[in-house]
Design a protein around this motif. Structure first.
Motif, PDB file in Angstrom:
ATOM      1  N   LEU A 126     -49.540 -11.885  67.283  1.00 26.00           N
ATOM      2  CA  LEU A 126     -49.346 -13.009  66.348  1.00 26.00           C
ATOM      3  C   LEU A 126     -50.156 -14.222  66.798  1.00 26.00           C
ATOM      4  O   LEU A 126     -50.744 -14.932  65.984  1.00 26.00           O
ATOM      5  CB  LEU A 126     -47.864 -13.390  66.250  1.00 26.00           C
ATOM      6  N   GLN A 127     -50.183 -14.454  68.123  1.00 26.04           N
ATOM      7  CA  GLN A 127     -50.982 -15.586  68.640  1.00 26.04           C
ATOM      8  C   GLN A 127     -52.454 -15.401  68.250  1.00 26.04           C
ATOM      9  O   GLN A 127     -53.113 -16.348  67.793  1.00 26.04           O
ATOM     10  CB  GLN A 127     -50.866 -15.692  70.168  1.00 26.04           C
ATOM     11  N   ALA A 128     -52.954 -14.157  68.401  1.00 27.97           N
ATOM     12  CA  ALA A 128     -54.370 -13.890  68.077  1.00 27.97           C
ATOM     13  C   ALA A 128     -54.601 -14.084  66.569  1.00 27.97           C
ATOM     14  O   ALA A 128     -55.629 -14.643  66.144  1.00 27.97           O
ATOM     15  CB  ALA A 128     -54.749 -12.479  68.511  1.00 27.97           C
ATOM     16  N   ILE A 129     -53.652 -13.641  65.772  1.00 24.26           N
ATOM     17  CA  ILE A 129     -53.787 -13.749  64.309  1.00 24.26           C
ATOM     18  C   ILE A 129     -53.808 -15.226  63.877  1.00 24.26           C
ATOM     19  O   ILE A 129     -54.651 -15.651  63.077  1.00 24.26           O
ATOM     20  CB  ILE A 129     -52.621 -12.989  63.612  1.00 24.26           C
ATOM     21  N   ILE A 130     -52.889 -16.010  64.429  1.00 22.01           N
ATOM     22  CA  ILE A 130     -52.822 -17.425  64.030  1.00 22.01           C
ATOM     23  C   ILE A 130     -54.071 -18.165  64.528  1.00 22.01           C
ATOM     24  O   ILE A 130     -54.633 -19.016  63.821  1.00 22.01           O
ATOM     25  CB  ILE A 130     -51.518 -18.094  64.555  1.00 22.01           C
ATOM     26  N   THR A 131     -54.528 -17.811  65.717  1.00 23.49           N
ATOM     27  CA  THR A 131     -55.755 -18.444  66.230  1.00 23.49           C
ATOM     28  C   THR A 131     -56.939 -18.117  65.306  1.00 23.49           C
ATOM     29  O   THR A 131     -57.734 -19.002  64.941  1.00 23.49           O
ATOM     30  CB  THR A 131     -56.043 -17.964  67.678  1.00 23.49           C
ATOM     31  N   ALA A 132     -57.036 -16.844  64.903  1.00 22.95           N
ATOM     32  CA  ALA A 132     -58.146 -16.456  64.011  1.00 22.95           C
ATOM     33  C   ALA A 132     -58.019 -17.177  62.660  1.00 22.95           C
ATOM     34  O   ALA A 132     -59.025 -17.583  62.059  1.00 22.95           O
ATOM     35  CB  ALA A 132     -58.136 -14.941  63.804  1.00 22.95           C
ATOM     36  N   TRP A 133     -56.801 -17.363  62.192  1.00 22.81           N
ATOM     37  CA  TRP A 133     -56.583 -18.074  60.912  1.00 22.81           C
ATOM     38  C   TRP A 133     -57.037 -19.536  61.036  1.00 22.81           C
ATOM     39  O   TRP A 133     -57.742 -20.053  60.160  1.00 22.81           O
ATOM     40  CB  TRP A 133     -55.090 -17.976  60.538  1.00 22.81           C
ATOM     41  N   VAL A 134     -56.677 -20.155  62.163  1.00 23.83           N
ATOM     42  CA  VAL A 134     -57.091 -21.550  62.384  1.00 23.83           C
ATOM     43  C   VAL A 134     -58.621 -21.638  62.432  1.00 23.83           C
ATOM     44  O   VAL A 134     -59.234 -22.487  61.770  1.00 23.83           O
ATOM     45  CB  VAL A 134     -56.456 -22.104  63.685  1.00 23.83           C
ATOM     46  N   MET A 135     -59.227 -20.720  63.177  1.00 22.28           N
ATOM     47  CA  MET A 135     -60.680 -20.788  63.365  1.00 22.28           C
ATOM     48  C   MET A 135     -61.450 -20.464  62.083  1.00 22.28           C
ATOM     49  O   MET A 135     -62.615 -20.835  61.947  1.00 22.28           O
ATOM     50  CB  MET A 135     -61.122 -19.847  64.498  1.00 22.28           C
ATOM     51  N   ARG A 164     -44.500 -22.859  68.906  1.00 27.89           N
ATOM     52  CA  ARG A 164     -44.794 -21.711  69.774  1.00 27.89           C
ATOM     53  C   ARG A 164     -46.259 -21.260  69.683  1.00 27.89           C
ATOM     54  O   ARG A 164     -46.668 -20.353  70.391  1.00 27.89           O
ATOM     55  CB  ARG A 164     -43.905 -20.522  69.397  1.00 27.89           C
ATOM     56  N   PHE A 165     -47.032 -21.839  68.765  1.00 27.33           N
ATOM     57  CA  PHE A 165     -48.430 -21.389  68.573  1.00 27.33           C
ATOM     58  C   PHE A 165     -49.404 -22.508  68.944  1.00 27.33           C
ATOM     59  O   PHE A 165     -49.636 -23.429  68.165  1.00 27.33           O
ATOM     60  CB  PHE A 165     -48.652 -20.940  67.124  1.00 27.33           C
ATOM     61  N   PRO A 166     -49.987 -22.417  70.168  1.00 32.62           N
ATOM     62  CA  PRO A 166     -50.909 -23.465  70.623  1.00 32.62           C
ATOM     63  C   PRO A 166     -52.082 -23.673  69.664  1.00 32.62           C
ATOM     64  O   PRO A 166     -52.640 -24.782  69.608  1.00 32.62           O
ATOM     65  CB  PRO A 166     -51.403 -22.948  71.980  1.00 32.62           C
ATOM     66  N   ALA A 167     -52.446 -22.634  68.873  1.00 35.39           N
ATOM     67  CA  ALA A 167     -53.603 -22.793  67.971  1.00 35.39           C
ATOM     68  C   ALA A 167     -53.399 -23.957  67.001  1.00 35.39           C
ATOM     69  O   ALA A 167     -54.376 -24.579  66.564  1.00 35.39           O
ATOM     70  CB  ALA A 167     -53.833 -21.499  67.187  1.00 35.39           C
ATOM     71  N   PHE A 168     -52.134 -24.252  66.667  1.00 41.98           N
ATOM     72  CA  PHE A 168     -51.898 -25.362  65.740  1.00 41.98           C
ATOM     73  C   PHE A 168     -52.191 -26.724  66.373  1.00 41.98           C
ATOM     74  O   PHE A 168     -52.200 -27.740  65.687  1.00 41.98           O
ATOM     75  CB  PHE A 168     -50.451 -25.334  65.224  1.00 41.98           C
ATOM     76  N   ARG A 169     -52.438 -26.729  67.713  1.00 45.43           N
ATOM     77  CA  ARG A 169     -52.768 -28.001  68.363  1.00 45.43           C
ATOM     78  C   ARG A 169     -54.273 -28.194  68.517  1.00 45.43           C
ATOM     79  O   ARG A 169     -54.733 -29.189  69.072  1.00 45.43           O
ATOM     80  CB  ARG A 169     -52.046 -28.080  69.716  1.00 45.43           C
ATOM     81  N   VAL A 170     -55.047 -27.230  68.021  1.00 36.10           N
ATOM     82  CA  VAL A 170     -56.514 -27.387  68.015  1.00 36.10           C
ATOM     83  C   VAL A 170     -56.850 -28.570  67.095  1.00 36.10           C
ATOM     84  O   VAL A 170     -56.306 -28.663  65.993  1.00 36.10           O
ATOM     85  CB  VAL A 170     -57.197 -26.095  67.492  1.00 36.10           C
ATOM     86  N   TYR A 210     -58.888 -28.427  62.618  1.00 32.58           N
ATOM     87  CA  TYR A 210     -58.506 -27.193  61.916  1.00 32.58           C
ATOM     88  C   TYR A 210     -57.051 -26.814  62.219  1.00 32.58           C
ATOM     89  O   TYR A 210     -56.326 -26.351  61.340  1.00 32.58           O
ATOM     90  CB  TYR A 210     -59.426 -26.037  62.281  1.00 32.58           C
ATOM     91  N   GLY A 211     -56.646 -26.974  63.451  1.00 28.82           N
ATOM     92  CA  GLY A 211     -55.269 -26.640  63.836  1.00 28.82           C
ATOM     93  C   GLY A 211     -54.288 -27.512  63.068  1.00 28.82           C
ATOM     94  O   GLY A 211     -53.275 -27.026  62.548  1.00 28.82           O
ATOM     95  N   ALA A 212     -54.609 -28.790  62.990  1.00 33.49           N
ATOM     96  CA  ALA A 212     -53.716 -29.724  62.293  1.00 33.49           C
ATOM     97  C   ALA A 212     -53.633 -29.366  60.810  1.00 33.49           C
ATOM     98  O   ALA A 212     -52.551 -29.411  60.196  1.00 33.49           O
ATOM     99  CB  ALA A 212     -54.220 -31.150  62.474  1.00 33.49           C
ATOM    100  N   ARG A 213     -54.777 -28.976  60.236  1.00 29.93           N
ATOM    101  CA  ARG A 213     -54.769 -28.646  58.802  1.00 29.93           C
ATOM    102  C   ARG A 213     -53.951 -27.385  58.540  1.00 29.93           C
ATOM    103  O   ARG A 213     -53.130 -27.337  57.617  1.00 29.93           O
ATOM    104  CB  ARG A 213     -56.215 -28.456  58.323  1.00 29.93           C
ATOM    105  N   ARG A 214     -54.150 -26.376  59.373  1.00 28.40           N
ATOM    106  CA  ARG A 214     -53.388 -25.132  59.202  1.00 28.40           C
ATOM    107  C   ARG A 214     -51.902 -25.365  59.460  1.00 28.40           C
ATOM    108  O   ARG A 214     -51.052 -24.725  58.839  1.00 28.40           O
ATOM    109  CB  ARG A 214     -53.903 -24.054  60.148  1.00 28.40           C
ATOM    110  N   ARG A 215     -51.594 -26.279  60.373  1.00 34.15           N
ATOM    111  CA  ARG A 215     -50.192 -26.565  60.669  1.00 34.15           C
ATOM    112  C   ARG A 215     -49.503 -27.077  59.404  1.00 34.15           C
ATOM    113  O   ARG A 215     -48.404 -26.649  59.060  1.00 34.15           O
ATOM    114  CB  ARG A 215     -50.127 -27.627  61.776  1.00 34.15           C
ATOM    115  N   VAL A 216     -50.171 -27.979  58.715  1.00 32.12           N
ATOM    116  CA  VAL A 216     -49.592 -28.523  57.478  1.00 32.12           C
ATOM    117  C   VAL A 216     -49.419 -27.400  56.452  1.00 32.12           C
ATOM    118  O   VAL A 216     -48.379 -27.283  55.792  1.00 32.12           O
ATOM    119  CB  VAL A 216     -50.496 -29.646  56.910  1.00 32.12           C
TER     120      VAL A 216
END
Ligand code: SAM
Length: 342
Positions: free
Chosen positions: A18-27, A291-297, A300-306
């Motif tokens: 899931l971490q890899a998936i969310i990171t790929a989604w952010v990127m 729980r997903f550090p990718a949202f702190r990028v 892009y991380g901030a946008r996906r977080r919203v």
């Protein structure tokens, strides 16, 4: 990577995946042509997501998150993927505790069996009725029914999502000594014999929600329910779907020999549940996102977080979202329905 369409109902995703998936989604944010999640109300157009992908993500997330605390500090695992409703006063005392974080989901399952005809059928068979549920999610409702509503029944719970069925097999079925069986299958092709069920139960299953259009899946879904039911068997169904979808579903059901016996409207109670449940939903979403550090990028991380927060709030029909408004305006009334196989 598009989390709304790319995940599979035949897969379960561990936390590292899931971490890899969310990171790929952010990127992948800069590659997306148009934003799919509406900023105003979390709405995602039909065709921009698949239920196979969305529920796969959710059930894997719920399992990976494990036990969390409600807004009141009650520990629980998020397993009811149900909007549910406040128990209607006219139905008598509430079957759930005010302290239970998932009481509205439990109410929705208890409510499916509140009809006199259902109670009568269970009494006539000394409680030994066989229930088949189509679209059981994690099996939380199946567990509730086997424990508290029909404690002598046997129950087969079916869902197209491997993640949900696995949770049912691991977390719930072992408590019921063979009475609760979870089956991974599409309900339209359920590997179940004809005429075996006293009751077919459907709780907020994601079908028949396309307005006045009955899809091929919808027709097969109802035919499957009728095939599985014993003659005279009962079909109980609760959901919040468009008014026209109720109408076309009832027409189709009658045309294949599922006679509508009774309908109860619990839309007001469903709105109250969404209002009262909002702090718990927000606490869960905040915890999940943390729980997903990718949202702190940055950016892009901030946008996906919203987007993630809005989409999850909309799926939960939280206040301020499109689906909440559709409940309040009664575009999507919540009804609890009893039909009989003729
Ligand atoms: C909103 S969830 C409700 C789950 C569960 N009933 C609950 O209340 O927690 C909708 C469920 O319907 C299931 N579903 C939708 N279409 C289905 C189909 N054709 N066959 C089996 N399950 C289906 C989804 O996989 C998902 O688990």
């Amino acid at each position: 990577m598009d989390v709304l369409t790319n995940l599979s109902e035949a897969a379960e995703y561990s936390m590292p995946r899931l971490q890899a998936i969310i990171t790929a989604w952010v990127m992948s944010t800069p590659l997306e042509r148009a934003q799919k999640v509406a900023r105003a109300d979390g709405h995602v157009e039909e065709g921009e997501y698949t239920k196979q992908s969305v529920y796969s993500l959710l059930y894997s997330l719920y399992r990976s998150m494990g036990t969390v605390r409600s807004e009141h500090g009650e520990p629980y695992e998020f397993t009811f993927n149900t909007w549910g409703y406040v128990w209607p006063e006219a139905w008598g005392p509430a079957p759930t505790s005010e302290r239970d974080p998932q009481r509205y989901g439990r109410n929705a399952y208890s409510g499916l069996f509140h009809f006199d005809a259902v109670q009568r059928r269970a009494r006539e068979r000394a409680g030994r009725v066989h229930v088949v549920e189509l679209g059981c999610g994690t099996g939380a409702g199946a567990d509730h029914v086997c424990t508290s509503v029909l404690p002598k029944c046997t129950y087969e719970a079916i869902d197209m999502q491997l993640g949900g069925v696995t949770t049912c097999r691991k977390k719930f079925a072992p408590h019921h000594r063979g009475r609760l069986v979870a089956t991974h299958a599409d309900a339209t092709r359920a590997p179940i014999d004809d005429e075996v069920a006293d009751i077919v139960a459907v709780c907020e299953t994601h079908v028949t929600d396309q307005g006045d259009v009955m899809t091929e899946e919808d027709r097969k879904f109802f035919r499957s329910a009728r095939r599985i039911l014993k003659p005279g068997g009962l079909f109980v169904w609760g959901n919040s779907i468009p008014e026209e979808a109720w109408r076309s579903s009832f027409e189709f059901m009658e045309s294949i020999g599922l006679e509508i016996v009774e309908t109860d409207d619990v839309t007001d109670e469903a709105v109250r549940a969404r209002d009262l449940d909002d702090p718990r939903i927000q606490a869960y979403i905040d915890e999940a996102i943390s729980r997903f550090p990718a949202f702190r990028v940055p950016v892009y991380g901030a946008r996906r977080r919203v987007e993630a927060e809005l989409a999850m709030r909309n799926l939960c029909r939280a206040p301020g979202t499109r689906l909440y408004d559709d409940l309040v305006t009664r575009r999507d009334p919540y009804q609890v329905v009893l039909a009989r196989r003729v």
